[in-house]
Scaffold this motif. Structure first.
Motif, PDB file in Angstrom:
ATOM      1  N   SER A  71       0.169   3.090  16.519  1.00  0.00           N
ATOM      2  CA  SER A  71      -1.177   3.398  15.938  1.00  0.00           C
ATOM      3  C   SER A  71      -1.560   3.548  14.239  1.00  0.00           C
ATOM      4  O   SER A  71      -2.826   3.509  14.074  1.00  0.00           O
ATOM      5  CB  SER A  71      -1.645   4.886  16.692  1.00  0.00           C
ATOM      6  OG  SER A  71      -0.743   5.771  16.216  1.00  0.00           O
ATOM      7  N   ARG A  72      -0.551   3.483  13.940  1.00  0.00           N
ATOM      8  CA  ARG A  72      -0.574   3.572  12.098  1.00  0.00           C
ATOM      9  C   ARG A  72       0.406   2.698  11.484  1.00  0.00           C
ATOM     10  O   ARG A  72       1.647   2.662  12.216  1.00  0.00           O
ATOM     11  CB  ARG A  72      -0.369   5.022  11.687  1.00  0.00           C
ATOM     12  CG  ARG A  72      -0.689   5.264  10.429  1.00  0.00           C
ATOM     13  CD  ARG A  72      -0.925   6.497  10.094  1.00  0.00           C
ATOM     14  NE  ARG A  72      -2.180   7.061  10.931  1.00  0.00           N
ATOM     15  CZ  ARG A  72      -3.295   7.374  10.352  1.00  0.00           C
ATOM     16  NH1 ARG A  72      -3.490   6.582   9.159  1.00  0.00           N
ATOM     17  NH2 ARG A  72      -3.957   7.774  11.070  1.00  0.00           N
ATOM     18  N   LEU A  73      -0.047   2.014  10.316  1.00  0.00           N
ATOM     19  CA  LEU A  73       0.894   1.392   9.680  1.00  0.00           C
ATOM     20  C   LEU A  73       0.962   2.021   8.199  1.00  0.00           C
ATOM     21  O   LEU A  73      -0.245   2.267   7.712  1.00  0.00           O
ATOM     22  CB  LEU A  73       0.328  -0.221   9.417  1.00  0.00           C
ATOM     23  CG  LEU A  73       1.228  -0.898   8.595  1.00  0.00           C
ATOM     24  CD1 LEU A  73       2.393  -1.504   9.164  1.00  0.00           C
ATOM     25  CD2 LEU A  73       0.437  -2.397   8.667  1.00  0.00           C
ATOM     26  N   THR A  74       1.977   2.236   7.559  1.00  0.00           N
ATOM     27  CA  THR A  74       2.131   2.713   6.437  1.00  0.00           C
ATOM     28  C   THR A  74       2.923   2.000   5.458  1.00  0.00           C
ATOM     29  O   THR A  74       4.115   1.367   5.977  1.00  0.00           O
ATOM     30  CB  THR A  74       2.921   4.201   6.350  1.00  0.00           C
ATOM     31  OG1 THR A  74       4.197   4.038   6.785  1.00  0.00           O
ATOM     32  CG2 THR A  74       1.890   5.094   7.124  1.00  0.00           C
ATOM     33  N   LEU A  75       2.610   1.544   4.016  1.00  0.00           N
ATOM     34  CA  LEU A  75       3.502   0.976   3.319  1.00  0.00           C
ATOM     35  C   LEU A  75       3.438   1.619   1.814  1.00  0.00           C
ATOM     36  O   LEU A  75       2.362   2.266   1.446  1.00  0.00           O
ATOM     37  CB  LEU A  75       2.520  -0.353   3.011  1.00  0.00           C
ATOM     38  CG  LEU A  75       2.415  -1.384   4.304  1.00  0.00           C
ATOM     39  CD1 LEU A  75       0.783  -1.100   4.554  1.00  0.00           C
ATOM     40  CD2 LEU A  75       2.433  -2.875   3.946  1.00  0.00           C
ATOM     41  N   GLY A  76       4.648   1.404   1.461  1.00  0.00           N
ATOM     42  CA  GLY A  76       4.626   2.114   0.063  1.00  0.00           C
ATOM     43  C   GLY A  76       6.205   1.862  -0.502  1.00  0.00           C
ATOM     44  O   GLY A  76       7.074   1.274  -0.065  1.00  0.00           O
ATOM     45  N   ALA A  77       6.522   2.638  -1.745  1.00  0.00           N
ATOM     46  CA  ALA A  77       7.694   2.572  -2.232  1.00  0.00           C
ATOM     47  C   ALA A  77       8.144   1.153  -2.554  1.00  0.00           C
ATOM     48  O   ALA A  77       9.251   0.707  -2.357  1.00  0.00           O
ATOM     49  CB  ALA A  77       8.674   3.387  -1.551  1.00  0.00           C
ATOM     50  N   GLY A  78       7.112   0.548  -3.110  1.00  0.00           N
ATOM     51  CA  GLY A  78       7.338  -1.155  -3.350  1.00  0.00           C
ATOM     52  C   GLY A  78       8.069  -1.310  -4.610  1.00  0.00           C
ATOM     53  O   GLY A  78       8.043  -0.685  -5.366  1.00  0.00           O
ATOM     54  N   GLN A  79       8.824  -2.449  -4.422  1.00  0.00           N
ATOM     55  CA  GLN A  79       9.493  -3.147  -5.914  1.00  0.00           C
ATOM     56  C   GLN A  79       8.992  -4.464  -6.061  1.00  0.00           C
ATOM     57  O   GLN A  79       9.515  -5.244  -5.303  1.00  0.00           O
ATOM     58  CB  GLN A  79      10.902  -3.017  -5.884  1.00  0.00           C
ATOM     59  CG  GLN A  79      11.420  -1.504  -5.610  1.00  0.00           C
ATOM     60  CD  GLN A  79      12.819  -1.389  -5.788  1.00  0.00           C
ATOM     61  OE1 GLN A  79      13.678  -2.376  -5.864  1.00  0.00           O
ATOM     62  NE2 GLN A  79      13.463  -0.196  -5.206  1.00  0.00           N
ATOM     63  N   GLN A  80       7.976  -4.618  -6.751  1.00  0.00           N
ATOM     64  CA  GLN A  80       7.218  -5.840  -6.877  1.00  0.00           C
ATOM     65  C   GLN A  80       7.052  -6.707  -5.832  1.00  0.00           C
ATOM     66  O   GLN A  80       7.320  -7.938  -5.467  1.00  0.00           O
ATOM     67  CB  GLN A  80       8.025  -6.723  -7.992  1.00  0.00           C
ATOM     68  CG  GLN A  80       8.182  -6.214  -9.289  1.00  0.00           C
ATOM     69  CD  GLN A  80       9.035  -6.958 -10.185  1.00  0.00           C
ATOM     70  OE1 GLN A  80       9.774  -7.587  -9.908  1.00  0.00           O
ATOM     71  NE2 GLN A  80       8.402  -6.956 -11.592  1.00  0.00           N
ATOM     72  N   ALA A  81       6.623  -5.948  -4.630  1.00  0.00           N
ATOM     73  CA  ALA A  81       6.496  -6.420  -3.152  1.00  0.00           C
ATOM     74  C   ALA A  81       5.188  -7.016  -3.093  1.00  0.00           C
ATOM     75  O   ALA A  81       3.984  -6.702  -3.629  1.00  0.00           O
ATOM     76  CB  ALA A  81       6.456  -5.383  -2.315  1.00  0.00           C
ATOM     77  N   GLU A  82       5.253  -8.361  -2.449  1.00  0.00           N
ATOM     78  CA  GLU A  82       3.879  -9.081  -1.832  1.00  0.00           C
ATOM     79  C   GLU A  82       4.098  -9.193  -0.338  1.00  0.00           C
ATOM     80  O   GLU A  82       5.217  -9.692   0.187  1.00  0.00           O
ATOM     81  CB  GLU A  82       3.924 -10.484  -2.368  1.00  0.00           C
ATOM     82  CG  GLU A  82       2.518 -11.043  -1.971  1.00  0.00           C
ATOM     83  CD  GLU A  82       2.155 -12.315  -2.962  1.00  0.00           C
ATOM     84  OE1 GLU A  82       1.062 -12.819  -2.841  1.00  0.00           O
ATOM     85  OE2 GLU A  82       3.141 -12.710  -3.870  1.00  0.00           O
ATOM     86  N   VAL A  83       3.140  -8.603   0.468  1.00  0.00           N
ATOM     87  CA  VAL A  83       3.255  -8.454   2.053  1.00  0.00           C
ATOM     88  C   VAL A  83       2.124  -9.176   2.565  1.00  0.00           C
ATOM     89  O   VAL A  83       0.905  -9.195   2.197  1.00  0.00           O
ATOM     90  CB  VAL A  83       3.502  -7.052   2.325  1.00  0.00           C
ATOM     91  CG1 VAL A  83       2.210  -6.334   1.867  1.00  0.00           C
ATOM     92  CG2 VAL A  83       3.818  -6.784   3.687  1.00  0.00           C
ATOM     93  N   LEU A  84       2.271  -9.803   3.905  1.00  0.00           N
ATOM     94  CA  LEU A  84       1.459 -10.116   4.699  1.00  0.00           C
ATOM     95  C   LEU A  84       1.526  -9.278   5.810  1.00  0.00           C
ATOM     96  O   LEU A  84       2.351  -9.123   6.283  1.00  0.00           O
ATOM     97  CB  LEU A  84       1.441 -11.913   4.873  1.00  0.00           C
ATOM     98  CG  LEU A  84       1.475 -12.636   3.711  1.00  0.00           C
ATOM     99  CD1 LEU A  84       1.797 -14.072   4.045  1.00  0.00           C
ATOM    100  CD2 LEU A  84       0.196 -12.439   2.903  1.00  0.00           C
TER     101      LEU A  84
END
Length: 233
Positions: A214-227
């Protein structure tokens, strides 16, 4: 349920001028456990040598999205389109009842890296079509920006598929959340860099499949590109 797929577990083809990693069964790489996910049929991570490319060839009944990560790709097709796709741009080609196209790296010095994505359409035998749009880095920075959808929402390219495609850029403390319909499938593909997705650290080429979440969380990236793909079950 979440299923992690590491980049090194994908299929790989070495054609000399082309290095291709296959997230799903494609050409000589056939894996019954990874044929498609909902209507998402292909994610090929291609690196094309300078001056090389795919000659004129045909497709039908598939929505094909090209997402360039490095360099550029020169496109020509039987509809008369002749465009160059660069990072930040999304190209959608509806193969429909049949289309021919070619793709070449126009640089004689630098390789091109791109993701070619195939999604099954909701209808077959459609009129072939083409669309290309640019999306500013600022619109993807620290958030998920819709870049392709069935209704062209928020200025995205429009495709004939029960799917929504998001793109995002994350670095440092940048983070985003997305409320999900647990009845749908979610596919997260980290195109570049590193990113923590629902508690899992993903690196370049890694993917996370979500079902019943029911939930998507994204963080703590290091020069991230995401689809991120929101897909019919």
């Amino acid at each position: 349920m979440m299923t992690l797929r590491r980049a090194e577990d994908r299929g790989h083809a070495d054609h000399g001028w082309l290095q291709s990693h296959h997230s799903f069964s494609f050409a000589e790489y056939q894996d019954p456990a990874h044929v498609q996910f909902g209507p998402l049929r292909v994610i090929n991570d291609d690196v094309i040598a300078p001056g090389a490319g795919f000659g004129m060839h045909g497709h039908r009944d598939m929505e094909i999205v090209t997402y360039v990560l490095q360099g550029a790709i020169a496109h020509k097709d039987s509809l008369g389109n002749g465009e160059t796709v660069r990072p930040g741009e999304v190209q959608r080609m509806s193969a429909g009842k049949g289309i021919l196209h070619s793709e070449f790296n126009p640089s004689l010095r630098e390789p091109t890296r791109l993701l070619q994505i195939w999604i099954h359409p909701t209808e077959t035998g459609l009129r072939p079509g083409y669309e290309q749009k640019a999306f500013a880095e600022a619109d993807k920075r620290g958030r998920l920006r819709v870049v392709a959808s069935p209704d062209g929402r928020d200025g995205s390219v429009r495709f004939h598929a029960d799917a929504v495609m998001y793109a995002g850029l994350f670095d440092g403390e940048e983070a985003a959340e997305l409320t999900l319909d647990p009845a749908r499938k979610i596919y997260v593909h980290v195109a570049q860099g590193e990113l923590v997705v629902n508690g899992e650290r993903l690196r370049d080429g890694d993917a996370l499949k979500l079902e019943g979440e029911s939930r998507l969380t994204l963080g703590a990236g290091q020069q991230a590109e995401v689809l991120v793909f929101d897909l019919a079950a």
